[in-house]
Scaffold this motif. Structure first.
Motif, mmCIF file in Angstrom:
data_model
loop_
_atom_site.group_PDB
_atom_site.id
_atom_site.type_symbol
_atom_site.label_atom_id
_atom_site.label_comp_id
_atom_site.label_asym_id
_atom_site.label_seq_id
_atom_site.Cartn_x
_atom_site.Cartn_y
_atom_site.Cartn_z
ATOM 1 N N SER A 150 0.812 -1.221 0.000
ATOM 2 C CA SER A 150 0.000 0.000 0.000
ATOM 3 C C SER A 150 0.842 1.266 0.000
ATOM 4 O O SER A 150 0.358 2.340 -0.401
ATOM 5 C CB SER A 150 -0.936 0.010 1.215
ATOM 6 O OG SER A 150 -0.180 0.146 2.419
ATOM 7 N N GLY A 151 2.083 1.172 0.467
ATOM 8 C CA GLY A 151 2.919 2.364 0.566
ATOM 9 C C GLY A 151 2.398 3.373 1.557
ATOM 10 O O GLY A 151 2.716 4.572 1.485
ATOM 11 N N SER A 152 1.594 2.916 2.525
ATOM 12 C CA SER A 152 0.943 3.818 3.483
ATOM 13 C C SER A 152 1.806 4.115 4.707
ATOM 14 O O SER A 152 1.457 4.972 5.514
ATOM 15 C CB SER A 152 -0.381 3.201 3.946
ATOM 16 O OG SER A 152 -0.135 1.957 4.621
ATOM 17 N N GLY A 153 2.910 3.364 4.870
ATOM 18 C CA GLY A 153 3.704 3.526 6.083
ATOM 19 C C GLY A 153 3.066 2.876 7.294
ATOM 20 O O GLY A 153 3.387 3.218 8.434
ATOM 21 N N LEU A 154 2.161 1.925 7.064
ATOM 22 C CA LEU A 154 1.441 1.250 8.151
ATOM 23 C C LEU A 154 2.410 0.660 9.176
ATOM 24 O O LEU A 154 3.349 -0.034 8.827
ATOM 25 C CB LEU A 154 0.570 0.138 7.559
ATOM 26 C CG LEU A 154 -0.224 -0.729 8.537
ATOM 27 C CD1 LEU A 154 -1.299 0.094 9.234
ATOM 28 C CD2 LEU A 154 -0.841 -1.914 7.796
ATOM 29 N N LYS A 155 2.164 0.951 10.463
ATOM 30 C CA LYS A 155 3.010 0.457 11.542
ATOM 31 C C LYS A 155 2.250 -0.535 12.416
ATOM 32 O O LYS A 155 1.012 -0.495 12.503
ATOM 33 C CB LYS A 155 3.509 1.608 12.414
ATOM 34 C CG LYS A 155 4.237 2.707 11.655
ATOM 35 C CD LYS A 155 5.501 2.213 10.977
ATOM 36 C CE LYS A 155 6.223 3.355 10.266
ATOM 37 N NZ LYS A 155 7.445 2.899 9.563
ATOM 38 N N LEU A 156 3.003 -1.409 13.080
ATOM 39 C CA LEU A 156 2.439 -2.375 14.031
ATOM 40 C C LEU A 156 3.098 -2.144 15.380
ATOM 41 O O LEU A 156 4.331 -2.157 15.483
ATOM 42 C CB LEU A 156 2.698 -3.802 13.555
ATOM 43 C CG LEU A 156 2.123 -4.924 14.439
ATOM 44 C CD1 LEU A 156 0.624 -5.057 14.208
ATOM 45 C CD2 LEU A 156 2.806 -6.257 14.138
ATOM 46 N N VAL A 157 2.287 -1.926 16.409
ATOM 47 C CA VAL A 157 2.795 -1.705 17.761
ATOM 48 C C VAL A 157 2.268 -2.810 18.667
ATOM 49 O O VAL A 157 1.055 -2.919 18.879
ATOM 50 C CB VAL A 157 2.372 -0.331 18.317
ATOM 51 C CG1 VAL A 157 2.816 -0.178 19.770
ATOM 52 C CG2 VAL A 157 2.958 0.794 17.468
ATOM 53 N N VAL A 165 -1.785 3.018 12.322
ATOM 54 C CA VAL A 165 -1.090 2.154 13.282
ATOM 55 C C VAL A 165 -2.028 1.057 13.762
ATOM 56 O O VAL A 165 -3.177 1.323 14.134
ATOM 57 C CB VAL A 165 -0.578 2.951 14.501
ATOM 58 C CG1 VAL A 165 0.170 2.023 15.466
ATOM 59 C CG2 VAL A 165 0.321 4.099 14.067
ATOM 60 N N ILE A 166 -1.529 -0.188 13.742
ATOM 61 C CA ILE A 166 -2.247 -1.321 14.318
ATOM 62 C C ILE A 166 -1.677 -1.588 15.706
ATOM 63 O O ILE A 166 -0.470 -1.809 15.855
ATOM 64 C CB ILE A 166 -2.094 -2.592 13.472
ATOM 65 C CG1 ILE A 166 -2.675 -2.394 12.080
ATOM 66 C CG2 ILE A 166 -2.764 -3.790 14.157
ATOM 67 C CD1 ILE A 166 -2.361 -3.535 11.113
ATOM 68 N N ILE A 167 -2.521 -1.542 16.737
ATOM 69 C CA ILE A 167 -2.121 -1.995 18.066
ATOM 70 C C ILE A 167 -2.375 -3.498 18.116
ATOM 71 O O ILE A 167 -3.479 -3.962 17.817
ATOM 72 C CB ILE A 167 -2.921 -1.299 19.179
ATOM 73 C CG1 ILE A 167 -2.668 0.207 19.152
ATOM 74 C CG2 ILE A 167 -2.549 -1.860 20.549
ATOM 75 C CD1 ILE A 167 -3.495 0.967 20.188
ATOM 76 N N PHE A 168 -1.370 -4.266 18.490
ATOM 77 C CA PHE A 168 -1.458 -5.728 18.474
ATOM 78 C C PHE A 168 -1.264 -6.281 19.884
ATOM 79 O O PHE A 168 -0.223 -6.071 20.505
ATOM 80 C CB PHE A 168 -0.392 -6.290 17.533
ATOM 81 C CG PHE A 168 -0.308 -7.791 17.517
ATOM 82 C CD1 PHE A 168 -1.451 -8.575 17.471
ATOM 83 C CD2 PHE A 168 0.931 -8.432 17.546
ATOM 84 C CE1 PHE A 168 -1.374 -9.956 17.461
ATOM 85 C CE2 PHE A 168 1.021 -9.804 17.529
ATOM 86 C CZ PHE A 168 -0.130 -10.580 17.486
#
Length: 291
Positions: A113-120, A144-147
């Protein structure tokens, strides 16, 4: 030499300032969003620790859960593209790839996606600090996805209320750039006997049960994982063998793979991976897809 009244006053003010600093806790650390794709939340320092080499596998290796995989991928892609998305609870049989799926989907969506999506990732014992984390993520310049992995709550554990507040969003509402994904071995995150105790002591028992069950209800999507069949298990083993280019024909190790599962008492993605590690070791091969 006696201290002057001014010196005494300054000394007392310094003590008061130090005490206030201790009460307020540490200031939020400077978080570098460009340091990594995945982070681990460290609440004591209010810091997002970058993970240089996340422990994850390629999405193509996760088989036998095609339906839930597609649902999670679509929800994550919509979220990364800036469209509405749901919080997700992945629940069910252990070892069937719940946490692996979350990390694999994140990696593919972030890359495509090139969105810079992050996982925390937030550890189970740090759930109570979620409101502080939300204050930081609200300012993040990307989705940001909180996991939360292996999530459940024990007796006398009130930290689930912090999770409920995050899922509901409170007065401010959940930030548009944040969703929460959680995995658990059970659909209802609180133990049944805890709910029954609440029911027996409450003035209105049904309301007490609703209070506990409603935690899971706050996840918009529930994805169930079930024990896999023998065919699915062998497909997982074959997929790993092909991906890591192990020099062996499937027919020659299927019997060993089934025996391995029998000795473990279950068939799952985790058991398939453990067998492949054993097989690669016996073949003196590294588990490197580029080998």
């Amino acid at each position: 030499m006696r201290e002057s009244k001014l010196d005494i006053l300054i000394n007392e003010m310094q003590k008061l300032s130090a005490a206030l600093d201790r009460i307020a806790g540490p200031a939020a650390a400077d978080n570098d969003w460009n340091a990594a794709d995945c982070f681990v939340w460290a609440p004591a320092a209010r810091h997002l620790q970058p993970v240089a080499r996340p422990n994850r596998i390629d999405l193509s290796l996760i088989t036998g859960v095609d339906h839930v995989r597609d649902i999670l991928f679509d929800n994550t892609l919509r979220f990364a593209e800036g469209y509405p998305a749901n919080n997700v609870l992945l629940w069910g049989a252990r070892g069937m790839g719940k946490s692996s799926l979350v990390k694999a989907v994140h990696a593919k969506v972030a890359r495509d996606s090139g969105s810079g999506l992050k996982l925390v990732e937030v550890h189970r014992e740090d759930i109570a600090s979620l409101p502080a984390l939300m204050d930081i993520l609200r300012q993040a310049p990307m989705p940001v996805i909180i996991f939360c992995d292996d999530l459940s709550f024990d007796h006398d554990d009130t930290s689930y209320k912090s999770l409920k507040a995050v899922l509901d969003g409170g007065v401010e509402g959940r930030p548009a750039n944040v969703v929460l994904y959680a995995t658990s071995n059970r659909r209802h995150l609180l133990p049944r006997d805890m709910m029954e105790n609440e029911q027996s002591t409450a003035i209105n028992p049904s309301e007490a049960v609703e209070e506990k069950v409603s935690l899971s209800d706050r996840f918009g999507i529930w994805l169930g994982f079930y024990k896999c069949s023998q065919d699915d298990y062998l497909a997982m083993v074959d997929g790993y063998a092909r991906y890591f280019r192990l020099p062996v024909e499937p027919e020659t190790f299927h019997a060993d793979a089934l025996e391995w599962a029998t000795t473990r008492g279950s068939r799952s993605g985790r058991v398939a991976w453990q067998f492949i590690q054993d097989l690669a070791g016996r073949l003196r091969r590294q588990l490197d897809a580029t080998a």
